[in-house]
Design a protein around this motif. Structure first.
Motif, PDB file in Angstrom:
ATOM      1  N   ASN A 196       0.842  -1.189   0.000  1.00  0.00           N
ATOM      2  CA  ASN A 196       0.000   0.000   0.000  1.00  0.00           C
ATOM      3  C   ASN A 196       0.886   1.251   0.000  1.00  0.00           C
ATOM      4  O   ASN A 196       0.917   1.983   0.987  1.00  0.00           O
ATOM      5  CB  ASN A 196      -0.921  -0.005   1.228  1.00  0.00           C
ATOM      6  CG  ASN A 196      -1.967   1.077   1.152  1.00  0.00           C
ATOM      7  OD1 ASN A 196      -2.235   1.617   0.090  1.00  0.00           O
ATOM      8  ND2 ASN A 196      -2.541   1.405   2.286  1.00  0.00           N
TER       9      ASN A 196
ATOM     10  N   LEU B 282       2.297   4.970  -0.522  1.00  0.00           N
ATOM     11  CA  LEU B 282       1.686   6.296  -0.545  1.00  0.00           C
ATOM     12  C   LEU B 282       2.106   6.999  -1.824  1.00  0.00           C
ATOM     13  O   LEU B 282       3.288   7.110  -2.129  1.00  0.00           O
ATOM     14  CB  LEU B 282       2.123   7.102   0.678  1.00  0.00           C
ATOM     15  CG  LEU B 282       1.698   6.523   2.027  1.00  0.00           C
ATOM     16  CD1 LEU B 282       2.293   7.342   3.152  1.00  0.00           C
ATOM     17  CD2 LEU B 282       0.193   6.467   2.124  1.00  0.00           C
ATOM     18  N   ARG B 283       1.147   7.474  -2.557  1.00  0.00           N
ATOM     19  CA  ARG B 283       1.407   8.185  -3.804  1.00  0.00           C
ATOM     20  C   ARG B 283       1.743   9.641  -3.510  1.00  0.00           C
ATOM     21  O   ARG B 283       1.248  10.221  -2.537  1.00  0.00           O
ATOM     22  CB  ARG B 283       0.186   8.113  -4.725  1.00  0.00           C
ATOM     23  CG  ARG B 283      -0.360   6.724  -4.927  1.00  0.00           C
ATOM     24  CD  ARG B 283       0.473   5.963  -5.911  1.00  0.00           C
ATOM     25  NE  ARG B 283      -0.147   4.667  -6.164  1.00  0.00           N
ATOM     26  CZ  ARG B 283       0.533   3.569  -6.371  1.00  0.00           C
ATOM     27  NH1 ARG B 283       1.837   3.587  -6.353  1.00  0.00           N
ATOM     28  NH2 ARG B 283      -0.078   2.435  -6.608  1.00  0.00           N
ATOM     29  N   SER B 284       2.545  10.242  -4.366  1.00  0.00           N
ATOM     30  CA  SER B 284       2.909  11.648  -4.164  1.00  0.00           C
ATOM     31  C   SER B 284       1.779  12.569  -4.611  1.00  0.00           C
ATOM     32  O   SER B 284       1.758  13.743  -4.270  1.00  0.00           O
ATOM     33  CB  SER B 284       4.195  11.978  -4.924  1.00  0.00           C
ATOM     34  OG  SER B 284       4.011  11.747  -6.306  1.00  0.00           O
ATOM     35  N   TRP B 285       0.830  12.056  -5.387  1.00  0.00           N
ATOM     36  CA  TRP B 285      -0.324  12.841  -5.816  1.00  0.00           C
ATOM     37  C   TRP B 285      -1.457  11.878  -6.163  1.00  0.00           C
ATOM     38  O   TRP B 285      -1.242  10.694  -6.364  1.00  0.00           O
ATOM     39  CB  TRP B 285       0.010  13.686  -7.049  1.00  0.00           C
ATOM     40  CG  TRP B 285       0.296  12.826  -8.247  1.00  0.00           C
ATOM     41  CD1 TRP B 285       1.483  12.244  -8.590  1.00  0.00           C
ATOM     42  CD2 TRP B 285      -0.634  12.396  -9.249  1.00  0.00           C
ATOM     43  NE1 TRP B 285       1.362  11.477  -9.724  1.00  0.00           N
ATOM     44  CE2 TRP B 285       0.062  11.556 -10.162  1.00  0.00           C
ATOM     45  CE3 TRP B 285      -1.986  12.617  -9.466  1.00  0.00           C
ATOM     46  CZ2 TRP B 285      -0.557  10.977 -11.251  1.00  0.00           C
ATOM     47  CZ3 TRP B 285      -2.592  12.030 -10.557  1.00  0.00           C
ATOM     48  CH2 TRP B 285      -1.874  11.232 -11.442  1.00  0.00           C
ATOM     49  N   SER B 286      -2.629  12.402  -6.209  1.00  0.00           N
ATOM     50  CA  SER B 286      -3.764  11.615  -6.684  1.00  0.00           C
ATOM     51  C   SER B 286      -4.685  12.547  -7.465  1.00  0.00           C
ATOM     52  O   SER B 286      -4.833  13.714  -7.119  1.00  0.00           O
ATOM     53  CB  SER B 286      -4.519  10.962  -5.522  1.00  0.00           C
ATOM     54  OG  SER B 286      -5.004  11.941  -4.657  1.00  0.00           O
ATOM     55  N   PRO B 287      -5.282  12.048  -8.518  1.00  0.00           N
ATOM     56  CA  PRO B 287      -6.163  12.912  -9.309  1.00  0.00           C
ATOM     57  C   PRO B 287      -7.357  13.364  -8.471  1.00  0.00           C
ATOM     58  O   PRO B 287      -7.902  12.583  -7.685  1.00  0.00           O
ATOM     59  CB  PRO B 287      -6.601  12.018 -10.463  1.00  0.00           C
ATOM     60  CG  PRO B 287      -6.133  10.655 -10.153  1.00  0.00           C
ATOM     61  CD  PRO B 287      -5.172  10.713  -9.026  1.00  0.00           C
ATOM     62  N   GLU B 288      -7.738  14.629  -8.633  1.00  0.00           N
ATOM     63  CA  GLU B 288      -8.860  15.163  -7.856  1.00  0.00           C
ATOM     64  C   GLU B 288     -10.180  15.016  -8.590  1.00  0.00           C
ATOM     65  O   GLU B 288     -11.201  14.774  -7.979  1.00  0.00           O
ATOM     66  CB  GLU B 288      -8.586  16.613  -7.500  1.00  0.00           C
ATOM     67  CG  GLU B 288      -7.398  16.744  -6.559  1.00  0.00           C
ATOM     68  CD  GLU B 288      -7.188  18.162  -6.111  1.00  0.00           C
ATOM     69  OE1 GLU B 288      -8.119  18.983  -6.228  1.00  0.00           O
ATOM     70  OE2 GLU B 288      -6.082  18.447  -5.643  1.00  0.00           O
TER      71      GLU B 288
END
Length: 104
Positions: free
Chosen positions: A93, A95-101
């Motif tokens: 799992n 952690l992503r540095s960004w995620s689409p909003e």
């Protein structure tokens, strides 16, 4: 990956024998086989490069390697998951540095 605990005193011949007997796989097939010690802070990788067996070892100074659990004794990881595992990152799992909003 070999699930469970492996005796970290084993060298390349002992680990290759374990791949053959316990996992019923070919250690000379080109796959990377990963083994973890009981304390969870050490890992050994066994790999056939086409000319000979290579043995790589890593010990984390802090933390533990996140190891998978499997019923059949082996788990396959993608190269990205293996890289995260070797860095001590929880590859299950990340952690992503960004995620689409929102979708455009």
């Amino acid at each position: 990956m070999a699930c469970g605990v492996t005796d970290m005193r084993k060298g390349m011949d002992g680990l290759a024998a374990q791949v053959q007997t316990m996992l019923r796989l070919d250690p000379h097939g080109g796959a990377i086989y990963a083994f973890r010690g009981r304390s969870g802070d050490r890992v050994k990788l066994l790999w056939w490069d086409g000319q000979g067996l290579c043995l790589f070892a890593k010990r984390l100074e802090k933390g533990r390697f996140v190891w998978p659990r499997a019923a059949d004794g082996t788990v396959s990881l993608t190269p990205a998951q293996l890289s995260m595992l070797l860095e001590g990152i929880d590859w299950r799992n990340p952690l992503r540095s960004w995620s689409p909003e929102a979708a455009c």
